[in-house]
Design a protein around this motif. Structure first.
Motif, PDB file in Angstrom:
ATOM      1  N   SER A  30       1.859 -14.585 -21.817  1.00 59.05           N
ATOM      2  CA  SER A  30       2.030 -15.668 -20.853  1.00 59.05           C
ATOM      3  C   SER A  30       0.700 -16.332 -20.533  1.00 59.05           C
ATOM      4  O   SER A  30       0.664 -17.447 -20.004  1.00 59.05           O
ATOM      5  CB  SER A  30       2.671 -15.140 -19.570  1.00 59.05           C
ATOM      6  N   TRP A  47       0.006 -22.555 -19.070  1.00 62.36           N
ATOM      7  CA  TRP A  47       1.469 -22.579 -19.051  1.00 62.36           C
ATOM      8  C   TRP A  47       2.025 -22.338 -17.652  1.00 62.36           C
ATOM      9  O   TRP A  47       3.148 -22.732 -17.355  1.00 62.36           O
ATOM     10  CB  TRP A  47       1.999 -21.558 -20.046  1.00 62.36           C
ATOM     11  N   TYR A  48       1.238 -21.714 -16.796  1.00 58.30           N
ATOM     12  CA  TYR A  48       1.651 -21.601 -15.398  1.00 58.30           C
ATOM     13  C   TYR A  48       1.549 -22.959 -14.717  1.00 58.30           C
ATOM     14  O   TYR A  48       2.375 -23.296 -13.855  1.00 58.30           O
ATOM     15  CB  TYR A  48       0.789 -20.563 -14.675  1.00 58.30           C
ATOM     16  N   LEU A  51       4.447 -24.905 -15.937  1.00 56.24           N
ATOM     17  CA  LEU A  51       5.663 -24.415 -15.287  1.00 56.24           C
ATOM     18  C   LEU A  51       5.906 -25.109 -13.950  1.00 56.24           C
ATOM     19  O   LEU A  51       7.053 -25.372 -13.569  1.00 56.24           O
ATOM     20  CB  LEU A  51       5.563 -22.903 -15.083  1.00 56.24           C
ATOM     21  N   ASP A  54       7.900 -28.257 -14.466  1.00 54.46           N
ATOM     22  CA  ASP A  54       9.204 -28.157 -15.123  1.00 54.46           C
ATOM     23  C   ASP A  54      10.292 -28.128 -14.045  1.00 54.46           C
ATOM     24  O   ASP A  54      10.549 -27.088 -13.432  1.00 54.46           O
ATOM     25  CB  ASP A  54       9.264 -26.897 -15.988  1.00 54.46           C
ATOM     26  N   LEU A  57      13.402 -25.602 -14.544  1.00 53.61           N
ATOM     27  CA  LEU A  57      13.102 -24.202 -14.273  1.00 53.61           C
ATOM     28  C   LEU A  57      12.839 -23.961 -12.791  1.00 53.61           C
ATOM     29  O   LEU A  57      13.246 -22.937 -12.232  1.00 53.61           O
ATOM     30  CB  LEU A  57      11.895 -23.755 -15.095  1.00 53.61           C
ATOM     31  N   THR A  61      14.923 -21.560 -10.377  1.00 53.40           N
ATOM     32  CA  THR A  61      14.228 -20.521  -9.611  1.00 53.40           C
ATOM     33  C   THR A  61      14.606 -20.576  -8.136  1.00 53.40           C
ATOM     34  O   THR A  61      14.876 -19.540  -7.507  1.00 53.40           O
ATOM     35  CB  THR A  61      12.708 -20.678  -9.764  1.00 53.40           C
ATOM     36  N   GLU A 231       6.277 -21.600 -21.606  1.00 49.62           N
ATOM     37  CA  GLU A 231       6.622 -21.572 -20.185  1.00 49.62           C
ATOM     38  C   GLU A 231       7.587 -20.439 -19.856  1.00 49.62           C
ATOM     39  O   GLU A 231       7.599 -19.922 -18.730  1.00 49.62           O
ATOM     40  CB  GLU A 231       7.244 -22.898 -19.750  1.00 49.62           C
ATOM     41  N   ILE A 232       8.417 -20.056 -20.845  1.00 53.25           N
ATOM     42  CA  ILE A 232       9.366 -18.969 -20.621  1.00 53.25           C
ATOM     43  C   ILE A 232       8.619 -17.663 -20.366  1.00 53.25           C
ATOM     44  O   ILE A 232       8.989 -16.876 -19.492  1.00 53.25           O
ATOM     45  CB  ILE A 232      10.312 -18.827 -21.823  1.00 53.25           C
ATOM     46  N   ALA A 234       5.721 -17.405 -19.035  1.00 55.12           N
ATOM     47  CA  ALA A 234       5.118 -17.499 -17.709  1.00 55.12           C
ATOM     48  C   ALA A 234       6.145 -17.227 -16.614  1.00 55.12           C
ATOM     49  O   ALA A 234       5.889 -16.449 -15.685  1.00 55.12           O
ATOM     50  CB  ALA A 234       4.484 -18.878 -17.522  1.00 55.12           C
ATOM     51  N   VAL A 235       7.316 -17.854 -16.716  1.00 54.43           N
ATOM     52  CA  VAL A 235       8.321 -17.673 -15.671  1.00 54.43           C
ATOM     53  C   VAL A 235       8.879 -16.248 -15.707  1.00 54.43           C
ATOM     54  O   VAL A 235       9.199 -15.669 -14.654  1.00 54.43           O
ATOM     55  CB  VAL A 235       9.440 -18.728 -15.801  1.00 54.43           C
TER      56      VAL A 235
END
Length: 266
Positions: A30, A47-48, A51, A54, A57, A61, A231-232, A234-235
Motif C-alpha cells: 500500500s 495512493w493514500y 484515496l 476517490d 470508495l 467507507t 488504492e485498494i 491503501a483502503v
C-alpha cells in the motif's frame, strides 16, 4: 512444563505465516510508489492521497462506518438485554427457544442467513438499503454481544444489587447505578466486536443491500474482479487497522471486565 518440539514450532510458524504474511504484504504494497501492484517502485504514500479523492470508495467507507455504528449500537442494547434474561430469570418458559434463537447466527452459514433475510425483505416488500443491512448486521452480531456480556454476568456479585435495593434504590436505578458500571467493560467489548464484524461483512451485506447503500467490502470486491488498483491496497490497510484496533480494544476491555473486583472502586 511441556516443551514445544521442533515440529510443533515449525507448524505454528507456517500457520501464522499463512494467516498473516498476505496481510503484511498488502500493507507493505500500500506504500508502493509504482502503479503496478506487483512491481515494487519504492516507498510512497501517494495512493493514500489518491484515496482521499476517490468519491466512490469514500462514500462506501462512510456507508460502512454508519451501518457498523448503528448495528453495533442496536446489537449491544439487544444483546445486553438477552444476556440479562438468560442469566437473571432462571428456567423460565421459552428459555431454550430464546437461547437457540440468540445463538443460531453463530453456527448458521452466512449464505443461509443472507438468503433467508433477503427472502424476508422481499416477502415483506421492504426496499433494500441502509435499514435492511443494519437490521441484518444487528441479527448477526447480537449473539456475540450476548456471549461477552453473559460471561461477565455469570460471575457478577449480586449482593451489590441487593444492598442497593435494601437501601431503597428502585430496580431500574440499581441497574444503571450499580450493574451497568460494573459490566461496562464487557458491554464495550461487545460493542467493539460487533462494530468490527459489521464493518468487514461481505456475504450478508451483498444479499441485503440496495441502490445507494454499497458498503466498503462490496465495493472492494467489485473492483478487485476487474483488477487490483493501488488504492485498494491503501483502503484495505486502513480497514485492517480499524478492525485490528477494535478487536484489540475489545479484548483488553473484556479482560479488564473479567479481572474487575466485585466491589466498585472507592
Amino acid at each position: 512444563m511441556r516443551r514445544l518440539s521442533v515440529f510443533n514450532l515449525t507448524t505454528l510458524a507456517f500457520g501464522l505465516a499463512f494467516l498473516y504474511l498476505p496481510i503484511a504484504i498488502l500493507v507493505i504494497y500500500s506504500f508502493n510508489d509504482s502503479r503496478l501492484v506487483t512491481v515494487w517502485g519504492g516507498w510512497s504514500t501517494r495512493w493514500y492521497a489518491v484515496l482521499l479523492h476517490d468519491r466512490d470508495l469514500l462514500a462506501a467507507t462512510l456507508n460502512s462506518l454508519a451501518i457498523a455504528l448503528a448495528s453495533a449500537t442496536l446489537a449491544t442494547i439487544l444483546g445486553t438485554m438477552a444476556a440479562l434474561a438468560l442469566t437473571r430469570f432462571g428456567r423460565f418458559r421459552g428459555r431454550m427457544l430464546l437461547s437457540a434463537m440468540v445463538y443460531a447466527p453463530l453456527v448458521m452459514p452466512e449464505v443461509i442467513t443472507g438468503l433467508s433475510l433477503l427472502l424476508l425483505f422481499v416477502a415483506a416488500d421492504v426496499d433494500r438499503g441502509f435499514s435492511t443491512i443494519t437490521a441484518s448486521h444487528t441479527t448477526l452480531t447480537m449473539c456475540f454481544v450476548t456471549i461477552v456480556v453473559q460471561s461477565r454476568l455469570v460471575d457478577f456479585d449480586r449482593s451489590l444489587e441487593e444492598a442497593a435495593m435494601d437501601l431503597g434504590c428502585p430496580p431500574l436505578r440499581t441497574f444503571f447505578s450499580v450493574t451497568l458500571p460494573l459490566i461496562a467493560p464487557a458491554v464495550a467489548a461487545g460493542f467493539l466486536l460487533a462494530f468490527s464484524l459489521s464493518l468487514d461483512d461481505l456475504v450478508i451485506a451483498s444479499f441485503t443491500t440496495g441502490p445507494g447503500a454499497t458498503t466498503l467490502p462490496i465495493r472492494i470486491y467489485s473492483e478487485v474482479r476487474l483488477g487490483v488498483k493501488p488504492e485498494i491496497n491503501a483502503v484495505c490497510t486502513v480497514l485492517v487497522a480499524v478492525v485490528a484496533t477494535a478487536i484489540v480494544m475489545a479484548s483488553l476491555l473484556s479482560k479488564r471486565g473479567a479481572a474487575a473486583p466485585g466491589l466498585p472502586g472507592r
